[in-house]
Scaffold this active site. Sequence first.
Site, PDB file in Angstrom:
ATOM      1  N   CYS A  69       0.798  -1.228   0.000  1.00 18.45           N
ATOM      2  CA  CYS A  69       0.000   0.000   0.000  1.00 18.45           C
ATOM      3  C   CYS A  69       0.827   1.272   0.000  1.00 18.45           C
ATOM      4  O   CYS A  69       0.506   2.232  -0.704  1.00 18.45           O
ATOM      5  CB  CYS A  69      -0.968  -0.003   1.183  1.00 18.45           C
ATOM      6  SG  CYS A  69      -0.180   0.139   2.811  1.00 18.45           S
ATOM      7  N   HIS A 109      -1.647   1.280   7.081  1.00 22.06           N
ATOM      8  CA  HIS A 109      -2.257   1.334   5.751  1.00 22.06           C
ATOM      9  C   HIS A 109      -2.217   2.772   5.257  1.00 22.06           C
ATOM     10  O   HIS A 109      -2.511   3.707   6.007  1.00 22.06           O
ATOM     11  CB  HIS A 109      -3.695   0.832   5.766  1.00 22.06           C
ATOM     12  CG  HIS A 109      -4.304   0.795   4.392  1.00 22.06           C
ATOM     13  ND1 HIS A 109      -3.761   0.042   3.374  1.00 22.06           N
ATOM     14  CD2 HIS A 109      -5.372   1.448   3.852  1.00 22.06           C
ATOM     15  CE1 HIS A 109      -4.477   0.211   2.277  1.00 22.06           C
ATOM     16  NE2 HIS A 109      -5.452   1.067   2.545  1.00 22.06           N
ATOM     17  N   ASP A 124      -8.154   4.472  -3.388  1.00 19.10           N
ATOM     18  CA  ASP A 124      -7.216   3.497  -2.825  1.00 19.10           C
ATOM     19  C   ASP A 124      -6.909   2.411  -3.851  1.00 19.10           C
ATOM     20  O   ASP A 124      -7.796   1.694  -4.299  1.00 19.10           O
ATOM     21  CB  ASP A 124      -7.839   2.866  -1.564  1.00 19.10           C
ATOM     22  CG  ASP A 124      -6.870   1.989  -0.794  1.00 19.10           C
ATOM     23  OD1 ASP A 124      -5.760   1.713  -1.300  1.00 19.10           O
ATOM     24  OD2 ASP A 124      -7.224   1.563   0.319  1.00 19.10           O
TER      25      ASP A 124
END
Length: 261
Positions: A69, A109, A124
């Site tokens: 991520c 994250h 995202d």
Amino acid sequence: MASIDKLFRERIGFPEHERISFEKLDEVLEKIAFTVPFENICVMNKSFKDISRENVAEKILTRGEGGVCYELNTILYYFLLENGFDVKMVGGVVFNSKTQDWSETGRTHVLNLVNHEGMQYLVDSGFGGNIPLKPVQLNGQEVTSSNGEFRVKEEETKHGDFVMEMKLKHRHDDWATGYAFDSTTPITDVELNEIQKIIVESPASGFNKGYLATRLTSNGSLVLSETSFTKRIDDREVKEQIDRDRFKELAKEHFGLKMGD
């Protein structure tokens, strides 16, 4: 170094001279999901570099690799910036569905928030096979994509002011918590590297225990681990048990990743 915009378009197959409006973000996010794998090879090999604009661009755009991520959403952040979007990166805490508790790794994250016409949207591309493939407005409104249903609702937790929920296609019958995040505080470069250190070193990290690569397809997903290769097509799942040699073959064939010896 060429602009991230040009290299990014080449990587995902988006026309070089087409303007990327807010309405085009659905297409951009799908192309990222289908072409850039979520993978942890550098984490496992301990061959990572500091998280910076130049390093993530070299890794993902020049070498043609993927990432986790904090790499995938960092390169997306710079791409969106170069295309004139009002965007910031923030941090979140993933919810562990097995333990029914928040991840012990804490705020590791990384995601993007885009401001468009006075409204904020979650954008995202770094949540593995759980990505919405569309911007999700921070008002509880549900969006539907080929990957399922998604919403972001305002909810105060110890980890922030919003929670992302998902109902993944062929996987969830009811809403499941994805992560909580703080919409108010942008992530700094220093924090990005602290996050990377946790993911690489922490006993609680799920990404330093074994090789993993996954990406979405137009009708399902591909998930590769050290011991299995799972191909999901619509509601059908085919799983193959593999060894290391087969892992290397599949990593190259389906994800464009070179494992070495």
